[in-house]
Design an enzyme around this catalytic site. Structure first.
Site, mmCIF file in Angstrom:
data_model
loop_
_atom_site.group_PDB
_atom_site.id
_atom_site.type_symbol
_atom_site.label_atom_id
_atom_site.label_comp_id
_atom_site.label_asym_id
_atom_site.label_seq_id
_atom_site.Cartn_x
_atom_site.Cartn_y
_atom_site.Cartn_z
ATOM 1 N N THR A 19 1.802 -8.605 -3.379
ATOM 2 C CA THR A 19 1.331 -8.555 -1.996
ATOM 3 C C THR A 19 0.072 -9.401 -1.813
ATOM 4 O OG1 THR A 19 2.288 -6.387 -1.717
ATOM 5 C CG2 THR A 19 0.521 -6.958 -0.210
ATOM 6 N N ARG A 47 15.109 -1.286 1.970
ATOM 7 C CA ARG A 47 13.866 -0.520 1.890
ATOM 8 C C ARG A 47 12.812 -1.105 2.822
ATOM 9 N NH1 ARG A 47 8.985 -1.587 -0.753
ATOM 10 N NH2 ARG A 47 7.814 0.259 -1.402
ATOM 11 N N GLY A 49 8.868 -1.170 3.298
ATOM 12 C CA GLY A 49 7.604 -0.831 2.644
ATOM 13 C C GLY A 49 6.531 -0.513 3.668
ATOM 14 N N ASP A 50 5.333 -0.350 3.163
ATOM 15 C CA ASP A 50 4.214 0.026 4.029
ATOM 16 C C ASP A 50 3.517 -1.178 4.670
ATOM 17 O OD1 ASP A 50 3.411 -0.676 1.343
ATOM 18 O OD2 ASP A 50 1.375 -0.156 1.967
ATOM 19 N N THR A 70 -2.263 -2.611 -0.802
ATOM 20 C CA THR A 70 -1.227 -3.001 -1.757
ATOM 21 C C THR A 70 -0.975 -1.836 -2.702
ATOM 22 O OG1 THR A 70 -0.530 -4.600 -3.414
ATOM 23 C CG2 THR A 70 -2.862 -4.042 -3.398
ATOM 24 N N GLY A 71 0.268 -1.682 -3.122
ATOM 25 C CA GLY A 71 0.564 -0.587 -4.032
ATOM 26 C C GLY A 71 1.922 0.000 -3.736
ATOM 27 N N GLY A 73 4.316 1.591 -1.868
ATOM 28 C CA GLY A 73 4.398 1.830 -0.437
ATOM 29 C C GLY A 73 4.809 3.223 -0.008
HETATM 30 N N1 ASP Z 1 3.039 -2.108 -0.772
HETATM 31 C C1 ASP Z 1 4.160 -2.954 -1.009
HETATM 32 C C2 ASP Z 1 5.430 -2.185 -0.808
HETATM 33 O O1 ASP Z 1 5.484 -1.027 -1.145
HETATM 34 C C3 ASP Z 1 4.188 -3.561 -2.376
HETATM 35 C C4 ASP Z 1 2.920 -4.144 -2.845
HETATM 36 O O2 ASP Z 1 1.879 -3.960 -2.266
HETATM 37 O O3 ASP Z 1 2.964 -4.789 -3.871
HETATM 38 O O4 ASP Z 1 6.377 -2.770 -0.350
#
Ligand code: ASP
Length: 152
Positions: A19, A47, A49-50, A70-71, A73
């Site tokens: 991200t 899917r 994501g957030d 980031t993380g 989601g």
């Molecule tokens: N947050 C993102 C997701 O869950 C992925 C990421 O931040 O690497 O899609």
């Protein structure tokens, strides 16, 4: 089903997140946030994501701050992370650092949500906060501060 889930979980923990996020404050006191992602490796088709959801992976409010996350989601969605940081500032009077730490280092950790965020408030304070092993990050201010980092 459980074995499958745990294999997926192990794989997820090995995967690198891809991200890119940015937050900014302009000279007029406007804050802005942007978040772009390919999601998580091996994600389920369809899917969501957030990152693209305002208030979760991405949020900006001229009363408080701008946040880009980031993380993992699914956990960020459950915690409404970016908006929560802003709400803690707006309704509880927390400063940016305390609000970010409350959400990333306390609330997310309690539900095993891994990741982090970058944030800037309307006064120019910034935070690069994460509970994962590392987070590629950088900050630049008009006073000449330049910061880059990967690990804790
Ligand atoms: N947050 C993102 C997701 O869950 C992925 C990421 O931040 O690497 O899609």
């Amino acid at each position: 089903q459980t074995a499958y889930n745990s294999e997926m979980e192990q794989q997820r923990r090995k995967d690198k997140y891809g991200t890119v996020g940015a937050v900014a404050l302009d000279v007029h006191g406007n804050v802005a946030a942007a978040t772009s992602t390919g999601g998580i490796t091996n994600k389920r088709y369809g899917r969501l994501g957030d990152s693209c959801i305002v208030g979760i992976g991405n949020y900006a409010n001229n009363k408080t701050c701008a946040v880009s996350c980031t993380g993992h989601g699914e956990f960020f969605i459950r915690s409404v992370v970016a908006y929560d940081v802003s709400c803690l500032m707006e309704y509880k009077g927390m400063n940016l650092k305390d609000a970010c730490e409350k959400v990333v280092l306390d609330k997310l950790v309690k539900i095993e949500g891994e990741g982090g965020l970058i944030a800037v408030d309307t006064l120019g304070s910034y935070e690069l906060c994460f509970n994962s092993e590392g987070m590629y990050r950088g900050a630049k201010t008009s006073d000449g501060i330049n910061v880059v980092g990967i690990y804790k």
